[in-house]
Motif scaffolding. Sequence first.
Motif, short mmCIF file in Angstrom:
data_model
loop_
_atom_site.label_atom_id
_atom_site.label_comp_id
_atom_site.label_asym_id
_atom_site.label_seq_id
_atom_site.Cartn_x
_atom_site.Cartn_y
_atom_site.Cartn_z
N UNK A 3 16.77 6.02 44.22
CA UNK A 3 16.74 5.72 42.79
C UNK A 3 17.44 4.40 42.50
N UNK A 4 18.59 4.21 43.14
CA UNK A 4 19.35 2.97 42.94
C UNK A 4 18.61 1.77 43.53
N UNK A 5 18.04 1.94 44.71
CA UNK A 5 17.38 0.83 45.39
C UNK A 5 16.11 0.38 44.68
N UNK A 6 15.33 1.33 44.20
CA UNK A 6 14.03 1.01 43.62
C UNK A 6 14.14 0.31 42.27
N UNK A 7 15.33 0.24 41.72
CA UNK A 7 15.51 -0.54 40.49
C UNK A 7 15.42 -2.03 40.77
N UNK A 8 15.68 -2.45 42.01
CA UNK A 8 15.66 -3.87 42.35
C UNK A 8 14.72 -4.20 43.51
N UNK A 9 14.17 -3.18 44.16
CA UNK A 9 13.38 -3.39 45.37
C UNK A 9 11.89 -3.18 45.08
N UNK A 10 11.02 -4.14 45.45
CA UNK A 10 9.58 -3.94 45.26
C UNK A 10 9.09 -2.70 45.99
N UNK A 11 8.13 -2.01 45.39
CA UNK A 11 7.61 -0.79 45.99
C UNK A 11 7.00 -1.06 47.36
N UNK A 12 6.41 -2.24 47.55
CA UNK A 12 5.79 -2.58 48.83
C UNK A 12 6.84 -2.63 49.95
N UNK A 13 7.98 -3.24 49.66
CA UNK A 13 9.06 -3.31 50.64
C UNK A 13 9.59 -1.92 50.93
N UNK A 14 9.70 -1.11 49.90
CA UNK A 14 10.16 0.27 50.07
C UNK A 14 9.23 1.03 51.03
N UNK A 15 7.93 0.88 50.83
CA UNK A 15 6.96 1.58 51.67
C UNK A 15 7.04 1.14 53.12
N UNK A 16 7.23 -0.16 53.35
CA UNK A 16 7.38 -0.66 54.71
C UNK A 16 8.61 -0.04 55.37
N UNK A 17 9.71 0.03 54.63
CA UNK A 17 10.93 0.62 55.18
C UNK A 17 10.74 2.09 55.51
N UNK A 18 9.92 2.80 54.74
CA UNK A 18 9.63 4.20 55.02
C UNK A 18 8.92 4.36 56.36
N UNK A 19 8.21 3.31 56.79
CA UNK A 19 7.48 3.37 58.05
C UNK A 19 8.43 3.45 59.25
N UNK A 20 9.69 3.13 59.04
CA UNK A 20 10.66 3.16 60.12
C UNK A 20 11.23 4.56 60.37
N UNK A 21 10.82 5.53 59.56
CA UNK A 21 11.36 6.89 59.68
C UNK A 21 11.25 7.47 61.09
N UNK A 22 10.10 7.34 61.79
CA UNK A 22 10.04 7.91 63.15
C UNK A 22 11.09 7.34 64.09
N UNK A 23 11.35 6.03 63.98
CA UNK A 23 12.36 5.42 64.85
C UNK A 23 13.75 5.97 64.54
N UNK A 24 14.06 6.10 63.25
CA UNK A 24 15.36 6.65 62.85
C UNK A 24 15.48 8.10 63.31
N UNK A 25 14.38 8.86 63.16
CA UNK A 25 14.40 10.27 63.58
C UNK A 25 14.61 10.38 65.09
N UNK A 26 13.97 9.51 65.86
CA UNK A 26 14.14 9.55 67.31
C UNK A 26 15.59 9.26 67.69
N UNK A 27 16.22 8.32 66.99
CA UNK A 27 17.62 8.00 67.25
C UNK A 27 18.52 9.17 66.91
N UNK A 28 18.28 9.81 65.77
CA UNK A 28 19.07 10.98 65.38
C UNK A 28 18.88 12.12 66.37
#
Length: 303
Positions: free
Chosen positions: A237-262
């Motif tokens: 909620x805090x991030x999306x006030x200043x971050x374009x939705x397109x950039x947000x969506x790209x960052x969401x694509x990193x979820x598998x890598x973060x999950x693998x690390x966790x």
Amino acid sequence: MVAPSSASSPSAGGGPGRLGSLGPVGLVLAGGISVQFGGALAVTLMPRAGALGVVTLRLVAAAVVLLVVCRPRLRGHSRADWGTVVAFGIAMGAMNGLFYEAVARIPLGPAVTLEVLGPLALSVLASRRAMNLLWAGLALAGVFLLGGGGFGDLDPVGVACALGAGAMWATYIVFSARTGRRFPQADGLALAMAVAAVLSVPLGVAESGTKLLVPATIGLGAGVAMLSSVLPYTLELLALRRLPASTFAVLMSLEPAIASTAGFLILGQSLTALQTLAIALVIAASMGAVRTQVGRGRAGKTA
């Protein structure tokens, strides 16, 4: 597992500069890390409460926090409003239930990789561009590699649950947007979370019974709720006030890598070189599909 908040939207003003965007990018990445490490904590809790029991603890705790903080208004909404928020809650509950059933059977990294195919498919279908066929093919190649050519190394039920969670994630995104248009602030999210919690309770009780009442289990469940729901939603909620939705969506694509690390750090779930390559292909496909969609939107504005 993360999902875009229904109450969020990027600022209508010009996109932030490169330096100015470091703050919100950091918030999104922190949210992703919180979600995936929360998922890893949930896996450690499953021997105590079962997959559906953990889902129940997470959704109930998150619903209580969001209802107290948001205090959504119950009156003045139409039947269509309530239908939308109920559908949103059903999608949310099904998404969480299927995902937790998946991570109870297969490693966290592959589970998130398979799950992210849902939003990827939604992006490809929505864009209707030939270029996205390339990204879809790249994602399918990654899935093929992830399964070793036939998913012989992964539990088939876990694979099916992860794919089902992905389908529910795509459904969640659709109804998240609709709920955000009908309810102010985060009211729709709080109400949908309450719907998901109510629906999950009978399933959690049927699987785990009185195990859900053990104080230590309740405490760990609350921790999962904070890491997997309350904290990441707030950061987004805090991030999306200043971050374009397109950039947000790209960052969401990193979820598998973060999950693998966790999964590796907390659960000791290591990946083979082939599985790592497969996850990288799916991440690349997700990023490519998002960038293609963004490029189409910009071309439409300048045409």
